[in-house]
Design a protein around this motif. Sequence first.
Motif, short mmCIF file in Angstrom:
data_model
loop_
_atom_site.label_atom_id
_atom_site.label_comp_id
_atom_site.label_asym_id
_atom_site.label_seq_id
_atom_site.Cartn_x
_atom_site.Cartn_y
_atom_site.Cartn_z
N ARG A 160 -64.35 -34.87 -19.99
CA ARG A 160 -64.89 -34.74 -18.63
C ARG A 160 -66.18 -35.55 -18.49
O ARG A 160 -67.07 -35.46 -19.32
CB ARG A 160 -65.20 -33.27 -18.31
CG ARG A 160 -63.99 -32.37 -18.14
CD ARG A 160 -63.26 -32.68 -16.83
NE ARG A 160 -62.16 -31.76 -16.57
CZ ARG A 160 -60.96 -31.84 -17.12
NH1 ARG A 160 -60.71 -32.81 -17.97
NH2 ARG A 160 -60.02 -30.97 -16.80
N ILE A 161 -66.24 -36.34 -17.43
CA ILE A 161 -67.48 -37.05 -17.08
C ILE A 161 -68.24 -36.16 -16.09
O ILE A 161 -67.68 -35.74 -15.07
CB ILE A 161 -67.17 -38.41 -16.43
CG1 ILE A 161 -66.39 -39.30 -17.40
CG2 ILE A 161 -68.47 -39.10 -16.01
CD1 ILE A 161 -65.80 -40.52 -16.75
N VAL A 162 -69.49 -35.88 -16.40
CA VAL A 162 -70.29 -35.00 -15.55
C VAL A 162 -71.49 -35.77 -15.02
O VAL A 162 -72.30 -36.29 -15.79
CB VAL A 162 -70.77 -33.75 -16.33
CG1 VAL A 162 -71.45 -32.78 -15.37
CG2 VAL A 162 -69.59 -33.07 -17.03
N GLU A 163 -71.60 -35.84 -13.70
CA GLU A 163 -72.63 -36.65 -13.06
C GLU A 163 -73.98 -35.94 -12.94
O GLU A 163 -75.03 -36.58 -12.90
CB GLU A 163 -72.16 -37.08 -11.66
CG GLU A 163 -70.91 -37.93 -11.67
CD GLU A 163 -71.15 -39.33 -12.19
OE1 GLU A 163 -72.33 -39.72 -12.30
OE2 GLU A 163 -70.17 -40.03 -12.52
N ASN A 164 -73.96 -34.58 -12.84
CA ASN A 164 -75.22 -33.86 -12.64
C ASN A 164 -75.13 -32.45 -13.20
O ASN A 164 -74.04 -31.96 -13.54
CB ASN A 164 -75.58 -33.82 -11.15
CG ASN A 164 -74.43 -33.29 -10.31
OD1 ASN A 164 -74.02 -32.15 -10.45
ND2 ASN A 164 -73.90 -34.14 -9.43
N GLU A 165 -76.27 -31.77 -13.25
CA GLU A 165 -76.34 -30.43 -13.83
C GLU A 165 -75.54 -29.41 -13.02
O GLU A 165 -74.97 -28.47 -13.58
CB GLU A 165 -77.81 -29.99 -13.92
CG GLU A 165 -78.00 -28.62 -14.57
CD GLU A 165 -79.46 -28.23 -14.67
OE1 GLU A 165 -79.72 -27.07 -15.03
OE2 GLU A 165 -80.34 -29.08 -14.40
N HIS A 166 -75.47 -29.61 -11.71
CA HIS A 166 -74.80 -28.65 -10.83
C HIS A 166 -73.34 -28.42 -11.22
O HIS A 166 -72.83 -27.30 -11.17
CB HIS A 166 -74.89 -29.14 -9.38
CG HIS A 166 -74.15 -28.28 -8.41
ND1 HIS A 166 -74.58 -27.01 -8.07
CD2 HIS A 166 -72.99 -28.49 -7.73
CE1 HIS A 166 -73.71 -26.48 -7.21
NE2 HIS A 166 -72.75 -27.37 -6.99
N GLU A 167 -72.65 -29.48 -11.64
CA GLU A 167 -71.22 -29.35 -11.95
C GLU A 167 -70.94 -29.21 -13.45
O GLU A 167 -69.80 -29.11 -13.87
CB GLU A 167 -70.46 -30.57 -11.40
CG GLU A 167 -70.89 -31.90 -11.99
CD GLU A 167 -70.17 -33.08 -11.36
OE1 GLU A 167 -69.67 -33.93 -12.12
OE2 GLU A 167 -70.10 -33.15 -10.13
#
Length: 480
Positions: free
Chosen positions: A168-175
């Motif tokens: 999984r690529i995660v762009e920010n802390e929120h997700e």
Amino acid sequence: MKKILVANRGEIALRIMKTVKKMGIKTVAIYSTADREAPHVTYADEAVCIGEPIASASYLNGDKIIKIAKKLQVDAIHPGYGFLSENAEFVKQVEANNIIFIGPKSESILIMGSKIAAKEAVKHYNIPMVPGTKEAITDVKEATAIANKIGFPVLIKASAGGGGKGMRIVENEHEFEAQMSRAISEATHAFGDGSVFIEKYIASPRHIEIQIMADSLGHTVHLFERECSIQRRHQKVIEEAPSAVLSPALRDKMGEAAIKVAKACKYIGAGTVEFLLDDTNNFYFLEMNTRLQVEHPVTEYITGLDLVELQIKIARGESLNLIQADIEIKGHAFELRVYAEDPLNDFLPSIGTLKVYKMPEGNNIRVDNGVNEGAEVSIYYDPLLSKLIAYGDTREDAILNMQNAINAYKIEGICTTLGFGKFVFQNAAFREGNFDTNFVNIYYEPKILQEKAEREAKLAALIALKQYQKDLKQVRLPNS
């Protein structure tokens, strides 16, 4: 060795058997009931039905494979790739039954089969690695803190993973929390191991891998690189050798790093060390595949070496008899994986009957094939039908040869990746060598392929109509 069992199916089983026979060794094929009439079955000297179509009842049934091998007095087992090729327990079983496993030792497979164990093994060799966790992690709060320290975007990867699963690529802390939960769940389902690690996501890398060969006498060489950046769903579709962007100095540096990785796990046989190369030519160790790769034919073309033959000789305890300085790159080669997939529908598998199946022929064209005309393409196995390989003295020559080969490859009854391959080899950025692993996201739109197919169909219809009218006129002439 007098007899080798190939514990696989399709194109790779047939490809291995051709070398085995060339070496004067008898071949044994195994097959499921779905593969009863497959080319690898009819080509082998002996063939045994292993079970029902589902892989767990056939090609993954290690106990039964070993039982057959002992019954037929087999000297060695070649696993190909996929299925049991990187299963350390199967390797132990093979060796415990006094059968030679044509591949690395189980210890090497165990180390490199875990991305975290692999990083631990190579850290003493000063191999560049992407910043990230050193150990598996499941605690979401701790993982979030680490991700923030590394800096978003980050990549969550299954420790035991491959083929894009558990990634999984995660762009920010929120997700982050939701994506981590999904990655763990997917990894547990796919590999029976939910451990994951987190690393910095390199946004626009090229995927470069180095082929290595190591004998049991302590001698290891590399056979240069393969560029594997054209991917969909983190899985390769087109590969080439050599890469269009590596300088001789960078090639040597990556080759030396790959040899160090092999030595870190006391590797024996054919293996591939994979790296990410960023836009400033920094490279980072990704993983090691402890088997023959799908894309090995492009390396064979540019080096003139038969990798399967080398595997067998190494398994027999022979020396490589190769000095690094004597191995040279000659020409350029591409491979297109011909999958039974629909490029117009998110590359989803395509099943059905191969109503027409005509392979291209000619100089500098090779097809590693695993099916016949009239065969049923089922849902049971990987959708790879064949591998189309083209060679040329230059990259431009190889591209032209590949385009001609794609045009000559006739398949009807199912969808394939041939149309996608045609699109790639006509793309300006690809032809100029200006691409990375985001190629599909940046350049490929299914509607472009659809519109092109419709234009070609209209043109073909017009040509056919014109020919029909000409033929009709010629038929009428005697009566005029």
